[in-house]
Write a protein that holds these residues in place. Structure first.
Motif, PDB file in Angstrom:
ATOM      1  N   HIS A  77       0.828  -1.204   0.000  1.00 29.19           N
ATOM      2  CA  HIS A  77       0.000   0.000   0.000  1.00 29.19           C
ATOM      3  C   HIS A  77       0.868   1.262   0.000  1.00 29.19           C
ATOM      4  N   TRP A  78       1.952   1.229   0.726  1.00 32.61           N
ATOM      5  CA  TRP A  78       2.824   2.399   0.890  1.00 32.61           C
ATOM      6  C   TRP A  78       3.332   2.929  -0.442  1.00 32.61           C
ATOM      7  N   VAL A  81       1.754   5.857  -1.992  1.00 28.39           N
ATOM      8  CA  VAL A  81       2.058   7.172  -1.441  1.00 28.39           C
ATOM      9  C   VAL A  81       3.362   7.689  -2.031  1.00 28.39           C
ATOM     10  N   ASP A  89      -1.369  13.054  -0.261  1.00 27.73           N
ATOM     11  CA  ASP A  89      -1.382  11.858   0.565  1.00 27.73           C
ATOM     12  C   ASP A  89      -0.622  12.115   1.855  1.00 27.73           C
ATOM     13  N   TRP A  91       0.652   9.750   5.554  1.00 24.61           N
ATOM     14  CA  TRP A  91       0.758   8.411   6.129  1.00 24.61           C
ATOM     15  C   TRP A  91       1.431   8.510   7.483  1.00 24.61           C
ATOM     16  N   GLU A  93       2.218   5.934  10.943  1.00 25.25           N
ATOM     17  CA  GLU A  93       2.160   4.538  11.364  1.00 25.25           C
ATOM     18  C   GLU A  93       2.604   4.385  12.813  1.00 25.25           C
ATOM     19  N   TYR A 178      -1.985   2.050  10.887  1.00 26.63           N
ATOM     20  CA  TYR A 178      -1.583   3.317  10.270  1.00 26.63           C
ATOM     21  C   TYR A 178      -2.795   4.080   9.769  1.00 26.63           C
ATOM     22  N   TRP A 180      -4.119   6.617   6.742  1.00 27.53           N
ATOM     23  CA  TRP A 180      -3.881   7.048   5.359  1.00 27.53           C
ATOM     24  C   TRP A 180      -4.896   8.130   5.039  1.00 27.53           C
ATOM     25  N   ALA A 182      -5.945  10.645   1.995  1.00 29.37           N
ATOM     26  CA  ALA A 182      -5.678  10.691   0.557  1.00 29.37           C
ATOM     27  C   ALA A 182      -6.805  11.390  -0.181  1.00 29.37           C
TER      28      ALA A 182
END
Length: 228
Positions: A77-78, A81, A89, A91, A93, A178, A180, A182
């Motif tokens: 998924h990262w 970004v 975006d 993020w 964690e 985490y 996210w 977006a």
């Protein structure tokens, strides 16, 4: 709103900004116009924007989601970004450098282990024989049990959490949490890629959860973006 995924994971809608109307109005501002409620004309505009690849209006609508996912999903998924072609975006964690969090792992059951595909270097094929799957699950559980013991020993012995975490087992299967945040454009790109039938099963399941959470917020825009 939260949707459970896999054995212990989930995706939770934390917050959102805007809707289909935000997309419309961010496009119409060029002409100093604004819609108060979504009309058929506005729907046609959204369809035009998505079809012709005019993405900036879709960056004015955002969602914030919380994930609890195995590291192998989180790292896949990262890249959406770091590889994004715009900057909408964010993020954040959980860090085991600062806190000690209970160790949880994704543990496939015997019938959930998949074979390697015959004609590809990536992905997976049909389920393996149950006896092999049972052995794989047992081996994984043994590794996790020993690793947790070693991790707890390190903490009890006074080793810093930021180093003790090196002893945590099954790095790819360990769950992490985490946030996210977006834009709708970024979310749709993720969904277009990871709802695909040939994407890894585990991340497909997370993409399905994201779709269920986001679709009601942007029903027209998301439908059109997933066509493009």
């Amino acid at each position: 709103m939260k949707i459970n995924v896999l054995d212990r994971g989930y995706v939770r809608l934390v917050d959102h900004m805007g809707g289909d109307l935000a997309v419309v109005n961010s496009a119409r501002v060029s002409y100093a116009k604004e819609s108060k409620q979504l009309t058929d004309k506005d729907v046609k505009l959204i369809k035009f924007l998505a079809r012709e690849g005019h993405m900036s209006p879709f960056r004015h609508a955002t969602v914030q989601l919380e994930f609890y996912a195995p590291l192998m999903v989180a790292r896949q998924h990262w890249k959406y970004v770091v590889g994004s072609d715009h900057t909408m975006d964010a993020w954040n964690e959980a860090s085991r450098r600062y806190i000690t969090i209970d160790v949880e792992n994704y543990i496939p059951q015997p019938l959930e282990w998949r074979s390697k595909p015959e004609h590809s270097k990536q992905g997976s094929g049909e389920p393996v024989d149950e006896s092999i799957g049972r052995e794989a699950t047992e081996r994984l559980l043994r590794q996790i049990e020993q690793g947790i013991k070693d991790y707890e020993w390190a903490l009890e012995s006074g080793i810093a959490a930021e180093q003790a975490r090196l002893l945590i087992p099954s790095a790819y299967g360990m769950y992490t949490a985490y946030y996210w945040t977006a834009s709708l454009q970024s979310v749709s790109h993720f969904l277009n890629q990871r709802l695909a039938h040939d994407s890894q099963y585990e991340i497909q399941e997370y993409a399905k959860a994201v779709y269920e959470l986001v679709k009601p917020l942007f029903p027209v825009s998301l439908e059109e973006l997933l066509k493009s």
